[in-house]
Design an enzyme around this catalytic site. Structure first.
Site, PDB file in Angstrom:
ATOM      1  N   HIS A  79     -13.763 -26.433 -12.054  1.00  0.00           N
ATOM      2  CA  HIS A  79     -15.030 -26.839 -12.553  1.00  0.00           C
ATOM      3  C   HIS A  79     -15.914 -27.308 -11.610  1.00  0.00           C
ATOM      4  CE1 HIS A  79     -18.305 -28.140 -15.159  1.00  0.00           C
ATOM      5  NE2 HIS A  79     -18.057 -29.182 -14.693  1.00  0.00           N
ATOM      6  N   ASP A  82     -16.962 -24.201  -9.668  1.00  0.00           N
ATOM      7  CA  ASP A  82     -17.974 -23.517 -10.459  1.00  0.00           C
ATOM      8  C   ASP A  82     -19.391 -23.975 -10.157  1.00  0.00           C
ATOM      9  OD1 ASP A  82     -18.921 -21.440 -12.405  1.00  0.00           O
ATOM     10  OD2 ASP A  82     -18.918 -23.171 -13.777  1.00  0.00           O
TER      11      ASP A  82
END
Length: 107
Positions: A79, A82
Site C-alpha cells: 500500500h 502504491d
C-alpha cells in the site's frame, strides 16, 4: 523489534509523507485556480519535500535489500508503494496544471 515491525514502521512513514504531499499538491492547485500562483508554487515546494522524504524511506529499503538484507513484503508495504507511485503521478500532473493556469492567466 522484528524485521516486519521495522518494515511496517517505514511503510507508515511512506504513507504519511506521500499523503501529505498529495494533499498539499491538491491545495496548491486550488490556489492556482484563484490566481495565487506564488502561493501555489510554495505549496508545491512543500509537497515535493514530503514526497522526497517518502522516497528516501523507500530508497533506504531498496538499499538494504541490495546489501543482501531480505525485505519481507506485506500488504501495508505494498500500500505504501502504491501511495508513493500515485503521489508521484499526481505531483507531475498538478505541476503541469499549475503551469497551464499560469500561462492562461498571463494571456
Amino acid at each position: 523489534m522484528g524485521q516486519s515491525e521495522t518494515i511496517q514502521q517505514i511503510a507508515f512513514k511512506i504513507i504519511a509523507d506521500a499523503g501529505a504531499a498529495k494533499s498539499l499538491a491538491v491545495e496548491a492547485l486550488t490556489f492556482a485556480k484563484k490566481e495565487e500562483i506564488d502561493r501555489a508554487n510554495a505549496m508545491l515546494d512543500e509537497a515535493r519535500e514530503h514526497f522526497n522524504e517518502a522516497h528516501r524511506h523507500h530508497l533506504g529499503l531498496i538499499q538494504d535489500e541490495a546489501k543482501g538484507n531480505k525485505i519481507e513484503l506485506n500488504l501495508i508495504f505494498m500500500h505504501a508503494e502504491d501511495q508513493l507511485m500515485s503521489t508521484e503521478t499526481i505531483l507531475l500532473l498538478i505541476e503541469e496544471m499549475i503551469d497551464m493556469y499560469q500561462t492562461i492567466q498571463r494571456s
